[in-house]
Structures are given as structure tokens and as C-alpha cells.
Design a protein around this motif. Structure first.
Motif, PDB file in Angstrom:
ATOM      1  N   HIS A 183     -12.647 -27.856  43.983  1.00 16.44           N
ATOM      2  CA  HIS A 183     -12.147 -26.513  44.653  1.00 16.44           C
ATOM      3  C   HIS A 183     -11.167 -25.885  43.845  1.00 16.44           C
ATOM      4  N   GLN A 184     -10.562 -26.589  43.116  1.00 20.77           N
ATOM      5  CA  GLN A 184      -9.278 -26.045  42.338  1.00 20.77           C
ATOM      6  C   GLN A 184      -9.881 -25.313  40.901  1.00 20.77           C
ATOM      7  N   THR A 185     -11.180 -25.587  40.491  1.00 21.04           N
ATOM      8  CA  THR A 185     -11.776 -25.085  39.259  1.00 21.04           C
ATOM      9  C   THR A 185     -11.932 -23.580  39.379  1.00 21.04           C
ATOM     10  N   ILE A 186     -11.558 -22.899  40.607  1.00 16.44           N
ATOM     11  CA  ILE A 186     -11.821 -21.582  40.711  1.00 16.44           C
ATOM     12  C   ILE A 186     -10.587 -21.180  39.640  1.00 16.44           C
ATOM     13  N   ILE A 187      -9.544 -21.921  39.482  1.00 14.47           N
ATOM     14  CA  ILE A 187      -8.416 -21.337  38.482  1.00 14.47           C
ATOM     15  C   ILE A 187      -8.844 -21.255  37.189  1.00 14.47           C
ATOM     16  N   GLY A 188      -9.646 -22.244  36.605  1.00 15.05           N
ATOM     17  CA  GLY A 188     -10.122 -22.165  35.230  1.00 15.05           C
ATOM     18  C   GLY A 188     -11.307 -21.272  34.987  1.00 15.05           C
ATOM     19  N   GLN A 189     -12.253 -21.008  36.132  1.00 14.09           N
ATOM     20  CA  GLN A 189     -13.248 -19.994  36.144  1.00 14.09           C
ATOM     21  C   GLN A 189     -12.736 -18.618  35.978  1.00 14.09           C
ATOM     22  N   GLU A 190     -11.729 -18.318  36.840  1.00 12.88           N
ATOM     23  CA  GLU A 190     -10.985 -16.970  36.588  1.00 12.88           C
ATOM     24  C   GLU A 190     -10.457 -17.075  35.287  1.00 12.88           C
ATOM     25  N   ALA A 191      -9.764 -18.034  34.648  1.00 15.58           N
ATOM     26  CA  ALA A 191      -9.034 -17.976  33.222  1.00 15.58           C
ATOM     27  C   ALA A 191     -10.136 -17.727  32.174  1.00 15.58           C
ATOM     28  N   LEU A 192     -11.343 -18.381  32.425  1.00 11.90           N
ATOM     29  CA  LEU A 192     -12.166 -18.141  31.369  1.00 11.90           C
ATOM     30  C   LEU A 192     -12.452 -16.545  31.408  1.00 11.90           C
ATOM     31  N   LEU A 193     -12.642 -15.921  32.397  1.00 12.84           N
ATOM     32  CA  LEU A 193     -12.946 -14.471  32.315  1.00 12.84           C
ATOM     33  C   LEU A 193     -11.872 -13.653  31.723  1.00 12.84           C
ATOM     34  N   GLN A 194     -10.531 -14.205  32.323  1.00 20.52           N
ATOM     35  CA  GLN A 194      -9.363 -13.463  31.877  1.00 20.52           C
ATOM     36  C   GLN A 194      -9.065 -13.582  30.239  1.00 20.52           C
ATOM     37  N   MET A 195      -9.067 -14.807  29.809  1.00 20.85           N
ATOM     38  CA  MET A 195      -9.270 -14.998  28.300  1.00 20.85           C
ATOM     39  C   MET A 195     -10.035 -13.921  27.609  1.00 20.85           C
ATOM     40  N   ALA A 196     -11.388 -13.888  28.151  1.00 22.08           N
ATOM     41  CA  ALA A 196     -12.076 -13.101  27.486  1.00 22.08           C
ATOM     42  C   ALA A 196     -11.725 -11.731  27.712  1.00 22.08           C
ATOM     43  N   GLN A 197     -11.047 -11.206  28.728  1.00 21.62           N
ATOM     44  CA  GLN A 197     -10.326  -9.805  28.745  1.00 21.62           C
ATOM     45  C   GLN A 197      -9.321  -9.519  27.633  1.00 21.62           C
ATOM     46  N   ALA A 198      -8.640 -10.835  27.387  1.00 20.57           N
ATOM     47  CA  ALA A 198      -7.413 -10.861  26.402  1.00 20.57           C
ATOM     48  C   ALA A 198      -8.181 -10.795  24.882  1.00 20.57           C
ATOM     49  N   ASP A 199      -9.497 -11.211  24.776  1.00 21.16           N
ATOM     50  CA  ASP A 199     -10.143 -11.193  23.590  1.00 21.16           C
ATOM     51  C   ASP A 199      -9.648 -12.310  22.784  1.00 21.16           C
ATOM     52  N   ASP A 200      -9.286 -13.532  23.430  1.00 23.58           N
ATOM     53  CA  ASP A 200      -8.671 -14.606  22.870  1.00 23.58           C
ATOM     54  C   ASP A 200      -9.629 -15.786  23.341  1.00 23.58           C
ATOM     55  N   TYR A 201      -9.020 -16.943  22.905  1.00 26.84           N
ATOM     56  CA  TYR A 201      -9.493 -18.225  23.416  1.00 26.84           C
ATOM     57  C   TYR A 201      -8.441 -19.268  23.181  1.00 26.84           C
TER      58      TYR A 201
END
Lengths: 455, 455
Positions: free
Chosen positions: B241-259
Motif C-alpha cells: 500500500h505504501q508503494t503509492i509513494i514511490g510510484q508518484e515519486a517516479l513520475l515526479q522525478m521524470a517531471q524534474a528530468d532527473d533520476y
């Protein structure tokens, strides 16, 4: 079946308003002048210069409708802004009301309340003018902790006089200020003549915002120009900074394709109520709308519903300039309710004028009714509000229940100005049946009002 | 001049992931079976049915990579989700590091932490299967208050055994649970055989998560089927259930154009670390990336850095099934550090397997170093983190300082799992020099490990 789906209205950072909204052009008559406490003649910007940086003094007296938010301030605002606007569908369902209830939520800031909206620009303008130290007071500690945070960000030393009853009731707010690097004194203290005078009369004094203001102002006045003063509510420029709330809410209500019939906020000094309502007051004037505006205040400190509209001091010992406002008398000491942020003898001059002119209404509530409202709100919407914010929750509930009684739609917008995570001791007192209500202290108010200055 | 402009990455509600991420297909080898405490044979879903609703049991054993988030759960998630991802530019500047530091902030939930991410679906699935009462335990109270909130929203009665040291250190968390309508007992209590057994040995026992689990499980087992059990960490479905955090973070790191080069989280039972890291572990496997994963834990309760990887009980009294995990011994009682949420003798089996297989690293920190890190974070970024979250802050600082020493870029992502507004007493202790560090209790751990079951 009512639709209980959660609805949140968000703005992108690009949509965050770039100006604050000044209500002065919307007033039915010009603001009353601020008077010198000695001469009782109007003061000019120069008279305020020992207390505030000139940029804030100019905002205090500005008649411009829009005032630009500096980029450095917007930059920090973005830490938590734009804040969300919610449709409270679960609460509506619990109330079984035809009303549509919206709330703007300011508890997402790092300090947990709306206060950083003005703490950040105040620290910014002080920094711009080379100020290295700011002295202030705080009631419940929301203001003090916000200024402490802003001070840490701009490298300005912060010293806070905290009303003693809150210092004891809410030790975590004190710790928060200290964590940000501020120094904190319980007021009345023995550090100032003002504090010592109060303690001489009553060694057990639990303090008041008015006393703490006296102490902070005295400390600045005797600092030899080394410190400036800062206030978290009441003054025009402080209310101005909070209008980012209502400016955002206007855009978010448009997103919701809805518009409030009534806007509700709690009032102590008036800043969060002004923040949500001033932009809507402007809309009402420009578009000829019949929007109602309801200020919700504590029964034990009811400056709008029971105060007189007259010139009085902003502080207990009579050191500040005189302002025309609703007041219970500058040396009236309110009972120690848990909504420490609302324990102020006066009311912002702008809100007082609007109330006197009939633009806004006011209602007063007992604190047990506030906690009852907050528990219902927490169980339905998830957020446990601060006791201060609970006055707005209660005001909104009243409107929603009235709509139900009348069997009519009503669109209610209120400002949820902070979460209650620092106030759980008060919830505890309520849940264990130990929370007292205080009757309106009519005699004490009458006596204090009799001691007001004659202008 | 470094760029210190504030940067926040937001997702719209429409962009919120519609699935949780199951790390099981990414594991280097299959998970070890859960064993019956008596027969030591693998348990099946039916064995767990007295404790959990079947939907959660099926998630516990699922091998599917993606599991759909029910619409009713997503609907409540939207009260605070998607949560923001920040670039910590002010912190970077203070550290003068070439590293780029990002943090995902879960303190925006009504409970102030990441725990509602699993409390809401757990309450939902229980409600779906007709459960009317859930019994659980809580350490610092973040889990208990989150389940209390979710229970209020779904109309489920919640009863909580709260570890006594936190019950006393953090009374506001107890009040919060009660405000949401839950009943709370300090553990060890005299309400269960388990509690009475501990109190008979040590009347002054300050409790542990392991003891509180024993009490909650016993209460469910003796409820005659009237209540189910719920856990806030450790188990596969909770981490899921907590993986919603990392799933969102993946999209947000892509927004930041960083990894991220390295992903950091604090670990007690493992849920918030799993939440941020599992989706990135999946990316690393699928794309052949060398991303590092760092779990930060307390020096006084260092299950990953000092525990053995072996079968042990999840609770102190040996009532739960046996799971293979890093453990300090099921009856080891950790010292009373302020990061109460990290005081657990074991570690999630999934994270233990990943650590054993070398996929993740672990570091242990003393609590004074945590508060030092939190103060720097608060003064630069504005947010005062919870002591638990401070372990991740400290881990990120270490990475950033190492990058500075090496004169190399490094992209750091960490999970700021909660704010510290309930933990100001701990800040107070640190600021007044009263916060103690506890050395690693090697002898007590060795003794506890010698009492572990032989499998």
C-alpha cells in the motif's frame, strides 16, 4: 444517495497569484487615521519608522488595489502554496444538508497555519532594509513559530514574548520556535517595565496578547535602533499579506464552477478572516453581489459582537498608537480559553470598519461547541482543526444547518486556518469533560472600557 | 551563486497512480514461506483468516506486479495525495554540496505521516467483508492515529495498544486517536494474558512494539470472531500500500528530468522505506540501473545492521506465525528512543530478503545526530521532521557530504515520512542537552537471539 466523493481543487504554482489584494479601495468610507498616543494627532510614516521597515509602512497606508508579491516571497510561498480548496462532501452527508460546503486549508504550511503567509514577507522586507533582529509577541504560538521559521530562512534573529497561559498550555509551540532558533520568554516577564508592572499588580497573571505587545514594543523602543517590531495580525499590511488565501480561493471556486453565498472565518486580530474574505468583498462590490461575510469569535473575548467601536490602544499598557477599532478595553484580560490565538481585546481596524458599516456580520461561540464541531469535522474530513480554526468550522456548520432547516441550497466557503496537532491537550480536556466555558465577562469589559483613552 | 529557488513537483489528481507496485516479481529469489508457530510448517491463506480479511491475505501472497487501488480508496487518498516532491535547494546550499537532494513529503496527510496510505485500504477491505471492529498496536502513535482516522471514515470501531513509553512521551498522539473515536490502552496492560505476563516479570516495563502486538493478537484471538487484527508495517500487503509513494515519486522525478543515484528511507518495520524504494528497485531491475538503496535505522535498535537473518516471531510472546527476517530476537526490548516508530526487534521479510541479497544497504545512527540533522533541515527547508523521518534526513545528509568530499554530483532522493509536530518534547530534550544516546545493547541482543525458536 449523496455524492460523497472527495473533491479537491488545486492550482499549479504558475497559477499562484502574483499580487496581494488591498481592500481599502472597496471600503464604504476611508480608513480612520492612526493617532499618536500622546498628542492624539494623526501619525505619519516617519512616526512608525522605529518599529517597522519603510516598505511595510508604505503597505500599511497604501490605497492601491493590488500590491505585487516579491519574487523571493513567492518562491518561499511555493513550499506549501497554492494551498488546497476542498469540497466537504463527507461533512455535508453527515449533516444531511442541501448546503455545499467548501474549505480552504492553510494547515499545509510547515508551521501548520496561515501565519507564514505574512511572516515570510515581513522577514523579507526587514532583511531588505538591513534589519538583523525582530522582536514580536505570540498568543497560542502560531505566529511566533511562523516568524521563527521565516527568521531562520532569512538569517534574522527572532525574540518572542509568548502569552504565559499558552506558554504553559502549549509547550510544543515554544519548542518549535526554539527549534527554528528563536528565543522565547513567557509574558508577563521581568525583562521589561511593562511586564514588571503587570506582575507587581498580579504575580499570577497568565498574560494576554495586549501585555505581550507592550513588552515587545518596549524592548524594541529601548534597543537603540538594533531591533524592529513585528505583529502577526491586526495591522493593514498583515491582513494584506493574508489575501493570498482569498485570491487563490477565488480561482479555485471558479474551478469548482461555484460561488459562495457566505464566507466564514474566525477572528482574533482578524488576519485569517481578512485573508479569505477581502478578495470576495472586492468581488461583491464590483459585481453587486449579496455575498454574506461571517466573522466567528470566542464568547469570552467577543470584540466584534460586544466591543465598542472607538479609539483605543493596541496593547495593554498604552504604548502603541491609537487605532479606531472594536475593543473590549485595552487592559481587559480575556479568560484562558484554548483558542489562544483569539484572545485579543481589539480587532483589526479594517475589519472593525467593515463591521461598523454592515458589510460583515459576527457571531460568538463557547469553546465546548467549537470542539464538538471539530470532532465531527475530524471524523468526516480527516483533519483535526486548531481550536481557533474551529470557530470557522462551527460558523460553517451553523450556516449549513440553517440551510437544512430552510430546505434551501447555500454555498458556504470557510477558512480552515490551521491543524490542531499542537492542541491535542485541549482535545483531551474536551474529551474528558474538563473543558470549561466562560460566560461573557460583562463587568470586566465595562470596567476596562471605562479606562479607555478619551479622543 | 547556487540557485536556491524553491522547486516543488506536483501531480494532478488524474495523474495519481491507479495501482500499487508489488516488488515480489523483482526479488532475486522467491520470498520465504511463513511458518505456523506450532507445527513450523508453511501456513496457507486459511490460517490467516481469523486475523485478516481475505482481500488483504490475497495481497499478502500475491505475485502480481501491479495491484489495482480501489476507487473508494483513491477517493480518500485524494484528501492529501498526490503528495509533493521537493528539490531541497536551500539545504544543498547550506551543505555547499554538488549533490542534488530531492525529498518526497508525506507529512501533508491529516495524520501527519505516511501511515494513512495503508490505514485507509485496510479499513476499506475490512469494511467490504463486514468487519465492525479492528484491534491493533502502535509505537509512537502514527499508525494508531491513522487507523483511528480511517476507522472513523468507514464506521469501524478501533482499539489500540500503544507502547507505554510513547503513551507517556507522546500523549498528544493518544488524544488524537481518541478524538477520532478510538479506545487506547498503554501496553503492557492488564487486559491480556500477554500483558500480565510481562508486568509480572517487570512491573515498570515501558513496553515494546513486540509486546503490543502480542496483546492485540491475543485480544483478536479471544474475541470470538468479533474483531480482526491490523498491522501498520512489516507485512507484504502493508508495504504494498505504501508503494503509492514511490510510484508518484517516479513520475515526479521524470517531471524534474532527473533520476536518483541513491534512494534513502528510514526503517522500523520497513513500510515507508518500501514505499519509496520498491518502485525504484523495479526500475533498476528492468533497466539495469545501478541505483543504490539505503535503509537508515536507529543505533539502539539496528535490526538490519546487527540482526541475524532467520525465522523468528513477529511479537514478543511468540503468538504470531514465524517469518524469516532480520531480527534482534523477538523478546529484545529496545531502549526508549524518541523515534518510537522504529523500536521493533524485526524487519519486514521483503526488506530483509533484499538486504540479505545485497540489493539494499543499511546504516545505523544515534538519535542526537538525527536531531542535529532535523534542525538543519527545519531551518533551511522549513519543515521540522519527525524523529523517525530524521533518520532518512541524516542518511541523505551523509550522502550529500560524501558527494562533496568526492567533488562529484550525486542525485539523492529520500522519503520524509512525517512532520515532527507531535514530537516537540523530543526536540526540547535535544535543545536542552538532555537527549541521551544509547550504545548498541550487544549483550541483550545476543541473549534475546539465543532464545529464538529453532526452525
Amino acid at each position: 444517495m449523496p455524492d460523497t466523493r472527495h473533491t479537491k481543487y488545486l492550482l499549479s504554482e504558475d497559477e499562484m497569484p502574483k499580487t496581494w489584494y488591498n481592500v481599502v479601495p472597496d471600503l464604504p468610507r476611508p480608513p480612520e487615521p492612526v493617532l499618536h498616543p500622546g498628542t492624539k494627532q494623526p501619525v505619519g510614516p516617519g512616526d512608525l519608522a522605529p518599529l517597522f521597515p519603510m516598505a511595510l509602512i508604505l503597505q500599511e497606508v497604501s490605497g492601491d488595489q493590488y500590491i505585487e508579491i516579491p519574487e523571493a516571497v513567492r518562491d518561499i510561498y511555493k513550499q506549501w502554496r497554492p494551498s488546497p480548496l476542498f469540497r466537504a462532501r463527507r461533512l455535508e452527508k453527515a449533516l444531511d444538508t442541501p448546503a455545499r460546503i467548501y474549505y480552504k486549508y492553510e494547515g499545509v504550511s510547515p508551521a501548520g497555519s496561515h501565519k507564514p503567509n505574512t511572516a515570510v514577507p515581513q522577514a523579507y522586507y526587514n532583511k531588505q532594509e538591513g534589519v538583523t533582529k525582530i522582536i514580536t509577541e505570540t498568543g497560542a504560538g502560531q505566529w511566533g513559530s511562523s516568524l521563527a521559521m521565516a527568521g531562520a530562512m532569512f538569517g534574522i534573529e527572532i525574540e518572542v514574548f509568548m502569552v504565559k497561559v499558552s506558554y504553559n498550555q502549549k509547550p510544543y509551540r515554544r519548542s518549535m520556535m526554539q527549534a527554528y532558533g528563536a528565543s522565547v520568554h513567557a509574558s508577563p516577564s521581568d525583562l521589561t517595565q511593562a511586564g514588571r508592572a503587570i506582575l507587581a499588580q498580579d504575580p499570577d497573571s497568565t498574560g494576554s496578547l495586549g501585555i505581550a505587545i507592550s513588552e515587545a514594543v518596549e524592548m524594541v523602543a529601548t534597543s537603540g535602533g538594533k531591533a524592529k517590531y513585528s505583529l502577526g495580525s491586526v495591522l493593514n499590511h498583515v491582513l494584506l499579506h493574508q489575501t493570498i488565501i482569498g485570491q487563490e480561493a477565488l480561482l479555485q471556486m471558479a474551478q469548482a464552477d461555484d460561488y459562495p453565498d457566505v464566507v466564514v472565518g474566525c477572528t482574533g486580530g482578524g488576519s485569517n478572516f481578512a485573508g479569505i474574505s477581502f478578495p470576495f468583498i472586492g468581488e461583491a462590490r464590483k459585481k453587486g453581489l449579496n455575498t454574506r461575510f461571517v466573522a466567528a469569535e470566542p464568547m469570552s473575548c467577543p470584540s466584534l459582537t460586544k466591543g465598542v467601536y472607538a479609539y483605543d490602544f493596541g496593547d495593554t499598557l498604552g504604548m502603541t498608537p491609537l487605532v479606531k477599532m472594536h475593543t473590549l478595553g485595552h487592559d481587559f484580560i480575556p479568560p484562558g480559553i484554548h483558542a489562544g490565538g483569539l484572545r485579543y481585546h481589539g480587532m483589526s481596524p479594517l475589519i472593525s470598519l467593515l463591521h461598523d458599516a454592515g458589510v460583515i456580520e459576527a457571531k460568538a461561540y463557547h469553546q465546548t461547541s467549537i470542539f464538538e464541531a471539530n470532532l465531527l469535522f475530524g471524523k468526516t474530513e480527516g483533519i483535526l482543526p486548531a481550536p481557533e480554526a474551529g470557530h470557522a468550522v462551527k460558523g460553517a456548520l451553523d450556516e449549513a444547518l440553517q440551510a437544512k432547516e430552510e430546505g434551501k441550497e447555500r454555498v458556504i466557503l470557510f477558512n480552515l486556518c490551521g491543524h490542531g496537532h499542537f492542541d491535542m491537550a485541549a482535545y483531551d480536556a474536551y474529551l474528558s469533560g474538563k473543558l470549561e466555558d466562560y460566560e461573557y465577562p460583562a463587568e470586566a469589559v465595562a470596567a476596562a472600557q471605562a479606562r479607555m483613552p478619551v479622543v
